[in-house]
Design an enzyme around this catalytic site. Structure first.
Site, short mmCIF file in Angstrom:
data_model
loop_
_atom_site.label_atom_id
_atom_site.label_comp_id
_atom_site.label_asym_id
_atom_site.label_seq_id
_atom_site.Cartn_x
_atom_site.Cartn_y
_atom_site.Cartn_z
N LYS A 43 -17.64 -19.00 26.66
CA LYS A 43 -17.85 -17.92 27.85
C LYS A 43 -19.45 -18.24 28.04
CE LYS A 43 -17.98 -14.38 30.49
NZ LYS A 43 -18.06 -15.03 31.73
N LEU A 71 -21.41 -13.41 34.54
CA LEU A 71 -21.87 -13.77 33.21
C LEU A 71 -21.84 -12.55 32.34
CD1 LEU A 71 -24.54 -16.23 33.95
CD2 LEU A 71 -22.19 -16.83 33.35
N CYS A 127 -23.81 -20.91 38.41
CA CYS A 127 -23.08 -19.74 38.50
C CYS A 127 -23.31 -19.18 39.70
CB CYS A 127 -23.36 -18.75 37.22
SG CYS A 127 -22.26 -17.28 37.47
N LYS A 162 -24.08 -28.72 33.75
CA LYS A 162 -22.87 -28.26 34.67
C LYS A 162 -23.32 -28.21 35.85
CE LYS A 162 -18.87 -25.20 34.61
NZ LYS A 162 -17.93 -24.27 33.99
N GLY A 241 -9.64 -27.24 39.25
CA GLY A 241 -8.40 -27.06 39.59
C GLY A 241 -7.44 -27.97 38.70
N GLY A 262 -9.68 -24.86 33.52
CA GLY A 262 -10.27 -23.61 33.54
C GLY A 262 -9.08 -22.57 33.70
#
EC number: 1.3.-.-
Lengths: 299, 249
Positions: A43, A71, A127, A162, A241, A262
């Protein structure tokens, strides 16, 4: 047959459970042996504990979902103390996903994680649901260069960055992250989108926009992974996806060393095992001895 | 009572009221009242499974009551005997029966009566428990199979006055008469009832209904605010003490 090496860390197979969709792994251990996974990305963590966003946090759309969790997490210190010990026992690579809103916070958290037993640090500069920092770091390459460089100085752990699909130029972003010291690149995070409740005539989410994930984003994510694989020399971990083994093979053929799953974890808790077994069966059927044979095969 | 992901077959699916259906699935299930399952009866679309609370359980089947509101529940409404359905569960904490002693009031609003039916069935087997049932609906009542004919006190209110009192059930409900109250219904109803119970000094348990993605505590999209920070409706709930929740009016 399916093992892969990501910045010096040997994964038993290329399937990693993606951050934000797998908790810290414990929630899924009732449903399958999580040691089957190549890795688990935690997480999203921040230096201090975070309660996340108010209001609606999830909205389902055609072939996908939107989230605005923001988050929510216990903070890096509590992660190291309370969650990491049980993750270590899961016999799979432990990837700590680190988010934040200031460079100072990222660096302080990275220093703490550097002393821990995590295998890879995944720097989340993407994010879309954090008002300060977060997304801003993931859009402008020059800002990303700075933050990756500072975190690089703070840790000797393998560093994976990322990327956001909302970056101004995804290849420029990836190249700059590598120049700043990234050992690997993972992409893509969620796409920024909005949804409107036509009855109340208001946005569904308090932040108006939220992150779109699920099968709906796969073609765009695959295109971005293909482009980034063509412009950097470090391993690329593709995601966006993926919900079947065929999706995973497509990402590998586009150049991914490994893939992350995910939103599909919500469809069926052991879907990662289906994908791992599907990849193995595909390789056996096609006479493929190593993923090297098909990695980046499309040009 | 370990949670599982299983494929099963539909036993029966019938419409029992306007937009409300009762779906039974073959199989033996060990479930605590108040727990729920993530159900899906399709491939990839819609993307997510639907959290549905348990309405009843017997030796050969499990029964769910659901309100048709969107694409998922519309697909459920078309299911026939023998059709395939996937179940993930039982999930959530459920009601602690040991807490429910003495005079217990169950208060349901609309589809919120669904889990209270199974709770009533379990409670009525316990000695030293006196259960009364209070149910509010917009119009025709439904979901009272276990209760009608066996409950010593059944109060009904309907907004259109077709059955029972006219209006909202909580306007006719007096918490002081009970040792503990249990409620499941729209959030606004639960919020008002929590205040009414707090004023009367009577403890109340509520079952929260939230949109969920994973159902097992990983995604954090179904959190609700409590005095102790955010808690997950799926894994920390759906049953909470009313006194710990912070609800919107």
């Amino acid at each position: 047959m399916t093992s892969v090496n990501i910045c010096g860390v040997e994964l038993k197979n290329p399937v990693i459970a993606a951050s934000g969709t797998f908790g810290f792994g414990g929630e899924f251990s009732d449903y399958f042996d999580v040691s089957r996974l190549g890795g688990i990305s935690s997480k999203g963590l921040t230096l201090a504990p975070k309660q996340g966003n108010d209001g609606v946090r999830m909205h389902e759309v055609r072939s996908g979902m939107m989230n605005s969790v923001g988050l929510q997490n216990p903070g890096v210190e509590a992660f190291i103390k309370d969650e990491l010990p049980q993750m270590e026992k899961m016999n799979t690579a432990v990837i700590a996903n680190l988010g934040g809103s200031t460079i100072e916070d990222y660096v302080r958290a990275a220093v703490m994680l550097d002393k821990s037993s995590i295998d890879i640090l995944e720097l989340n500069i993407s994010c879309p649901n954090v008002k300060e920092g977060g997304m801003a770091f993931g859009i402008k390459s020059c800002v990303a260069y700075e933050i990756v460089g500072e975190v690089r100085k703070a840790t000797s752990k393998p560093l994976m960055v990322k990327l956001s699909p909302n970056a101004e130029d995804i290849c420029d972003m990836a190249i700059n992250c590598c120049k700043a010291g990234a050992d690997a690149i993972s992409l893509v995070n969620t796409f920024k989108g909005i949804a409107i409740d036509i009855k109340s005539r208001k946005p569904v989410f308090e932040n108006i926009s939220a992150g779109v994930s699920g099968p709906a984003i796969k073609p765009m994510a695959l295109r971005m992974v293909y482009e980034v694989c063509g412009c950097v020399d470090v391993p690329v971990v593709g995601m966006g996806g993926i919900s079947t083994y065929e999706d995973a093979i497509e990402f590998i053929m586009a150049g991914s060393h490994a893939i992350q799953v995910g939103t599909a974890n919500f469809i069926k808790p052991d879907i990662c095992v289906d994908i791992i077994e599907g990849i193995e069966a595909f390789m056996a059927r096609e006479g493929i001895k190593s993923l090297e044979e098909i990695r980046g095969i499309i040009k | 009572m370990k949670s599982k992901y299983v494929e099963a077959a539909v036993y029966k699916n019938e419409q029992i009221s306007d937009c409300v259906f009762r779906l039974s699935v073959k199989g033996s299930f060990d479930v605590k009242p108040g727990q729920f399952f993530m159900l899906r009866a399709w491939g990839q679309e819609p993307l997510l499974s639907r959290p549905i609370s348990v309405h009843d359980v017997d030796d050969e089947k499990i029964t769910f009551l659901y309100h048709v509101v969107g694409r998922g529940t519309q697909i459920f409404s078309k299911l026939r005997e023998g059709d395939d359905i996937s179940l993930l569960g039982p999930l959530g904490n459920g009601f602690e029966l040991d807490m429910l002693k003495g005079k217990v009031a169950l208060v349901g609003g609309g589809i919120g009566v669904a889990p209270l039916n199974y709770l009533y069935k379990k409670l009525s087997m316990n000695e030293g428990v006196e259960v009364s049932f209070h149910a509010g609906y917009r119009s025709q009542p439904f979901g009272l199979e276990c209760i009608q004919g066996s409950c010593s006190l059944l109060n009904i209110a309907t907004e259109d006055a077709c059955v029972g009192e006219k209006g909202y059930i909580i306007d006719y409900f007096e918490p002081k008469l009970y040792d503990i109250v249990v409620c499941c219904g729209p959030e606004i109803m639960m919020s008002k009832l929590i205040k009414k119970c707090e004023a009367a000094g009577v403890p109340i348990l509520v079952s929260m209904e939230k949109k969920m993605a994973c159902g097992i505590g990983a995604c954090l999209v179904c959190t609700c605010k409590t005095k102790d920070g955010n808690k997950r409706s799926c894994a920390d709930g759906p049953v909470f003490l009313g006194s710990e929740l912070i609800l919107n009016d």
